[in-house]
Design a protein around this motif. Structure first.
Motif, PDB file in Angstrom:
ATOM      1  N   VAL A  33      -0.727 -40.727  -4.500  1.00  0.00           N
ATOM      2  CA  VAL A  33      -0.191 -40.393  -3.184  1.00  0.00           C
ATOM      3  C   VAL A  33       0.105 -38.897  -3.192  1.00  0.00           C
ATOM      4  O   VAL A  33       0.391 -38.311  -4.237  1.00  0.00           O
ATOM      5  N   GLY A  34       0.018 -38.296  -2.016  1.00  0.00           N
ATOM      6  CA  GLY A  34       0.246 -36.863  -1.917  1.00  0.00           C
ATOM      7  C   GLY A  34       1.144 -36.515  -0.755  1.00  0.00           C
ATOM      8  O   GLY A  34       1.196 -37.231   0.248  1.00  0.00           O
ATOM      9  N   VAL A  35       1.853 -35.411  -0.901  1.00  0.00           N
ATOM     10  CA  VAL A  35       2.678 -34.847   0.172  1.00  0.00           C
ATOM     11  C   VAL A  35       2.342 -33.365   0.226  1.00  0.00           C
ATOM     12  O   VAL A  35       2.355 -32.685  -0.800  1.00  0.00           O
ATOM     13  N   ASN A  36       2.016 -32.883   1.416  1.00  0.00           N
ATOM     14  CA  ASN A  36       1.732 -31.454   1.534  1.00  0.00           C
ATOM     15  C   ASN A  36       2.404 -30.876   2.765  1.00  0.00           C
ATOM     16  O   ASN A  36       2.856 -31.608   3.640  1.00  0.00           O
ATOM     17  N   LYS A  37       2.463 -29.575   2.793  1.00  0.00           N
ATOM     18  CA  LYS A  37       3.043 -28.855   3.923  1.00  0.00           C
ATOM     19  C   LYS A  37       2.150 -27.660   4.196  1.00  0.00           C
ATOM     20  O   LYS A  37       1.937 -26.835   3.312  1.00  0.00           O
ATOM     21  N   GLN A  38       1.594 -27.609   5.395  1.00  0.00           N
ATOM     22  CA  GLN A  38       0.686 -26.518   5.745  1.00  0.00           C
ATOM     23  C   GLN A  38       1.477 -25.269   6.101  1.00  0.00           C
ATOM     24  O   GLN A  38       2.440 -25.309   6.851  1.00  0.00           O
ATOM     25  N   PHE A  39       1.048 -24.142   5.530  1.00  0.00           N
ATOM     26  CA  PHE A  39       1.643 -22.835   5.827  1.00  0.00           C
ATOM     27  C   PHE A  39       0.587 -21.993   6.507  1.00  0.00           C
ATOM     28  O   PHE A  39      -0.510 -21.822   5.985  1.00  0.00           O
ATOM     29  N   GLY A  40       0.902 -21.480   7.660  1.00  0.00           N
ATOM     30  CA  GLY A  40      -0.069 -20.679   8.396  1.00  0.00           C
ATOM     31  C   GLY A  40      -1.232 -21.539   8.861  1.00  0.00           C
ATOM     32  O   GLY A  40      -1.095 -22.736   9.088  1.00  0.00           O
ATOM     33  N   GLU A  41      -2.379 -20.928   8.994  1.00  0.00           N
ATOM     34  CA  GLU A  41      -3.558 -21.640   9.487  1.00  0.00           C
ATOM     35  C   GLU A  41      -4.380 -22.301   8.387  1.00  0.00           C
ATOM     36  O   GLU A  41      -5.128 -23.208   8.651  1.00  0.00           O
ATOM     37  N   ARG A  42      -4.258 -21.845   7.149  1.00  0.00           N
ATOM     38  CA  ARG A  42      -5.207 -22.301   6.129  1.00  0.00           C
ATOM     39  C   ARG A  42      -4.616 -22.770   4.804  1.00  0.00           C
ATOM     40  O   ARG A  42      -5.259 -23.498   4.086  1.00  0.00           O
ATOM     41  N   PHE A  43      -3.421 -22.364   4.409  1.00  0.00           N
ATOM     42  CA  PHE A  43      -2.888 -22.658   3.080  1.00  0.00           C
ATOM     43  C   PHE A  43      -2.116 -23.974   3.077  1.00  0.00           C
ATOM     44  O   PHE A  43      -1.173 -24.138   3.839  1.00  0.00           O
ATOM     45  N   ILE A  44      -2.518 -24.913   2.173  1.00  0.00           N
ATOM     46  CA  ILE A  44      -1.890 -26.232   2.127  1.00  0.00           C
ATOM     47  C   ILE A  44      -1.616 -26.636   0.674  1.00  0.00           C
ATOM     48  O   ILE A  44      -2.445 -27.277   0.032  1.00  0.00           O
ATOM     49  N   PRO A  45      -0.463 -26.274   0.097  1.00  0.00           N
ATOM     50  CA  PRO A  45      -0.132 -26.779  -1.230  1.00  0.00           C
ATOM     51  C   PRO A  45       0.210 -28.268  -1.149  1.00  0.00           C
ATOM     52  O   PRO A  45       0.799 -28.719  -0.169  1.00  0.00           O
ATOM     53  N   GLU A  46      -0.197 -29.020  -2.164  1.00  0.00           N
ATOM     54  CA  GLU A  46       0.032 -30.470  -2.148  1.00  0.00           C
ATOM     55  C   GLU A  46       0.553 -30.928  -3.502  1.00  0.00           C
ATOM     56  O   GLU A  46       0.035 -30.554  -4.544  1.00  0.00           O
ATOM     57  N   PHE A  47       1.590 -31.755  -3.461  1.00  0.00           N
ATOM     58  CA  PHE A  47       2.161 -32.385  -4.647  1.00  0.00           C
ATOM     59  C   PHE A  47       1.681 -33.831  -4.663  1.00  0.00           C
ATOM     60  O   PHE A  47       1.799 -34.533  -3.666  1.00  0.00           O
ATOM     61  N   ARG A  48       1.150 -34.281  -5.819  1.00  0.00           N
ATOM     62  CA  ARG A  48       0.569 -35.617  -5.917  1.00  0.00           C
ATOM     63  C   ARG A  48       1.178 -36.379  -7.091  1.00  0.00           C
ATOM     64  O   ARG A  48       1.455 -35.790  -8.129  1.00  0.00           O
ATOM     65  N   ILE A  49       1.322 -37.686  -6.905  1.00  0.00           N
ATOM     66  CA  ILE A  49       1.878 -38.562  -7.937  1.00  0.00           C
ATOM     67  C   ILE A  49       0.917 -39.732  -8.145  1.00  0.00           C
ATOM     68  O   ILE A  49       0.540 -40.403  -7.183  1.00  0.00           O
ATOM     69  N   GLY A  50       0.533 -39.986  -9.401  1.00  0.00           N
ATOM     70  CA  GLY A  50      -0.322 -41.123  -9.727  1.00  0.00           C
ATOM     71  C   GLY A  50       0.382 -42.429  -9.398  1.00  0.00           C
ATOM     72  O   GLY A  50       1.579 -42.587  -9.672  1.00  0.00           O
ATOM     73  N   THR A  51      -0.332 -43.385  -8.814  1.00  0.00           N
ATOM     74  CA  THR A  51       0.296 -44.627  -8.357  1.00  0.00           C
ATOM     75  C   THR A  51       0.028 -45.830  -9.246  1.00  0.00           C
ATOM     76  O   THR A  51       0.568 -46.883  -9.004  1.00  0.00           O
ATOM     77  N   ASP A  52      -0.797 -45.702 -10.267  1.00  0.00           N
ATOM     78  CA  ASP A  52      -1.061 -46.820 -11.176  1.00  0.00           C
ATOM     79  C   ASP A  52      -0.352 -46.640 -12.513  1.00  0.00           C
ATOM     80  O   ASP A  52      -0.821 -47.115 -13.535  1.00  0.00           O
ATOM     81  N   ASP A  53       0.777 -45.960 -12.507  1.00  0.00           N
ATOM     82  CA  ASP A  53       1.488 -45.655 -13.740  1.00  0.00           C
ATOM     83  C   ASP A  53       2.856 -46.312 -13.748  1.00  0.00           C
ATOM     84  O   ASP A  53       3.450 -46.557 -12.704  1.00  0.00           O
ATOM     85  N   PHE A  54       3.369 -46.537 -14.961  1.00  0.00           N
ATOM     86  CA  PHE A  54       4.765 -46.919 -15.104  1.00  0.00           C
ATOM     87  C   PHE A  54       5.600 -45.697 -14.770  1.00  0.00           C
ATOM     88  O   PHE A  54       5.168 -44.559 -14.952  1.00  0.00           O
TER      89      PHE A  54
END
Length: 135
Positions: A33-54
């Motif tokens: 799963v991922g969560v991101n926040k768009q900055f300006g018109e083009r830059f999108i950093p995204e934080f992701r967490i694996g979902t099949d893990d303990f």
């Protein structure tokens, strides 16, 4: 580890509401799963967490994506980031987002991302994406 995860998620959601937040689910052999926040018109950093893990061995990923092409119903992006967990390495995502409905908040995506590091692998994923639009 839990404190770091909490701080990252809190930081993403407490940023100014001037840009849009997006959540996504990627289905693949390494789903996440991922969560991101768009900055300006083009830059999108995204934080992701694996979902099949303990919870004791979560896979975490942080990528800096840039929109290469942006149309009303279609986005093409590329990026660069890191993946830590069972597989540590460099990740280079390349993907598309498609927003086919009249309200452009819900859409679909496909991504191809090689991961170079402990193991060299090619991860392909598809899934859904929801944007919290500023009305």
């Amino acid at each position: 580890m839990k404190k770091t995860l909490f701080l990252v998620l809190f930081g993403l959601f407490s940023l100014p509401a001037l840009s849009q937040v997006t959540v996504s689910y990627h289905q693949s052999n390494l789903p996440f799963v991922g969560v991101n926040k768009q900055f300006g018109e083009r830059f999108i950093p995204e934080f992701r967490i694996g979902t099949d893990d303990f919870l004791s061995s979560l896979d975490l990923e942080l990528v800096a994506n840039v929109l290469i092409t942006k149309k009303e119903s279609f986005e093409f992006y590329g990026g660069f980031g890191g993946h830590v967990g069972d597989i540590d390495g460099l990740v280079i995502p390349l993907g598309i987002n498609i927003y086919p409905f009249s309200k452009k908040d819900f859409g679909f995506h496909m991504e191809l991302a090689p991961i170079f590091g402990d193991w060299n692998l090619l991860r392909g994923s598809f899934g859904i994406r929801y944007r919290f639009l500023n009305d």
